[in-house]
Write an enzyme that holds these catalytic residues in place. Structure first.
Site, PDB file in Angstrom:
ATOM      1  N   CYS A 162       0.266  39.559  -0.997  1.00 40.70           N
ATOM      2  CA  CYS A 162      -1.155  39.264  -0.776  1.00 40.70           C
ATOM      3  C   CYS A 162      -1.614  39.812   0.579  1.00 40.70           C
ATOM      4  CB  CYS A 162      -1.383  37.753  -0.850  1.00 40.70           C
ATOM      5  SG  CYS A 162      -3.049  37.244  -0.382  1.00 40.70           S
ATOM      6  N   CYS A 181      -2.634  36.985   3.019  1.00 43.18           N
ATOM      7  CA  CYS A 181      -1.456  36.272   3.533  1.00 43.18           C
ATOM      8  C   CYS A 181      -0.801  37.088   4.646  1.00 43.18           C
ATOM      9  CB  CYS A 181      -0.454  35.997   2.416  1.00 43.18           C
ATOM     10  SG  CYS A 181      -0.897  34.648   1.306  1.00 43.18           S
ATOM     11  N   ASP A 206     -14.848  41.525   8.572  1.00 42.34           N
ATOM     12  CA  ASP A 206     -14.696  42.316   7.356  1.00 42.34           C
ATOM     13  C   ASP A 206     -14.660  43.794   7.739  1.00 42.34           C
ATOM     14  OD1 ASP A 206     -15.642  43.839   4.872  1.00 42.34           O
ATOM     15  OD2 ASP A 206     -15.481  41.793   4.088  1.00 42.34           O
ATOM     16  N   HIS A 254      -1.510  30.246   0.652  1.00 48.87           N
ATOM     17  CA  HIS A 254      -2.061  31.024  -0.456  1.00 48.87           C
ATOM     18  C   HIS A 254      -2.667  30.126  -1.529  1.00 48.87           C
ATOM     19  CE1 HIS A 254      -2.566  34.637  -2.857  1.00 48.87           C
ATOM     20  NE2 HIS A 254      -2.204  33.913  -3.907  1.00 48.87           N
ATOM     21  N   ASN A 302     -16.610  34.577  -3.786  1.00 52.37           N
ATOM     22  CA  ASN A 302     -16.482  35.230  -5.081  1.00 52.37           C
ATOM     23  C   ASN A 302     -15.220  34.678  -5.751  1.00 52.37           C
ATOM     24  OD1 ASN A 302     -18.704  36.851  -4.432  1.00 52.37           O
ATOM     25  ND2 ASN A 302     -17.399  38.384  -3.485  1.00 52.37           N
ATOM     26  N   GLY A 330     -16.613  38.943  -8.908  1.00 52.66           N
ATOM     27  CA  GLY A 330     -16.628  39.924  -7.827  1.00 52.66           C
ATOM     28  C   GLY A 330     -15.507  39.776  -6.814  1.00 52.66           C
ATOM     29  N   HIS A 387      -7.022  35.867  -3.006  1.00 56.19           N
ATOM     30  CA  HIS A 387      -6.724  34.830  -2.016  1.00 56.19           C
ATOM     31  C   HIS A 387      -8.077  34.221  -1.677  1.00 56.19           C
ATOM     32  CE1 HIS A 387      -4.207  33.386   1.557  1.00 56.19           C
ATOM     33  NE2 HIS A 387      -5.438  32.955   1.847  1.00 56.19           N
ATOM     34  N   HIS A 430     -11.238  33.069  -0.110  1.00 59.71           N
ATOM     35  CA  HIS A 430     -11.859  33.422   1.166  1.00 59.71           C
ATOM     36  C   HIS A 430     -13.362  33.229   1.061  1.00 59.71           C
ATOM     37  CE1 HIS A 430     -11.747  37.165  -1.203  1.00 59.71           C
ATOM     38  NE2 HIS A 430     -12.798  37.597  -0.509  1.00 59.71           N
TER      39      HIS A 430
END
Length: 122
Positions: free
Chosen positions: A5, A8, A31, A47, A91, A97, A102, A104
């Site tokens: 991931c 992670c 981002d 996770h 999302n 989307g 994971h 977020h």
């Protein structure tokens, strides 16, 4: 932790990111493809695939995560008050989307001078 991931690995400092907040449970970072002047990602360090994977026993840490969002938003350039604010987006799943499996939250905000609705009153 999921070994394959991306988030992670970021939470474990195995992949570099621009971290704006970190504690024992959560991390927030910028981002890499921002969709707003402020675009941060807030993740739990453990996770969880998505909101669809949240269980009844997760309400405590999820509540703490939600309470962190305004602090992180305002500490990183979102303006407080009714003229300011931010968006919190989660999302969920491919059809929702979600690109990284994971959980977020996207924290989006900041001044938008091209948006006349967001202009301060004269």
């Amino acid at each position: 932790m999921s070994h394959d991931c991306l988030f992670c690995k970021i939470a474990q400092h195995q992949i570099p990111s621009t971290i704006v907040y970190e504690d024992d449970e959560f991390m927030a970072f910028k981002d890499i493809n921002p969709a707003a002047p402020v675009h941060l990602l807030l993740v739990p360090k453990h996770h969880v695939e998505s909101l669809a994977g949240v269980e009844a026993g997760d309400t405590d840490w999820l509540g703490r995560m939600l309470r962190l969002a305004p602090q992180i938003a305002y500490d990183n350039g979102c303006n407080p008050g009714s003229a300011g604010g931010f968006r919190l987006v989660a999302n969920t799943g491919i059809e929702g989307g979600q690109e990284i499996a994971h959980l977020h939250f996207h924290i989006l905000g900041g001044a938008r001078p091209w948006d006349k609705r967001a202009a301060p009153a004269a």
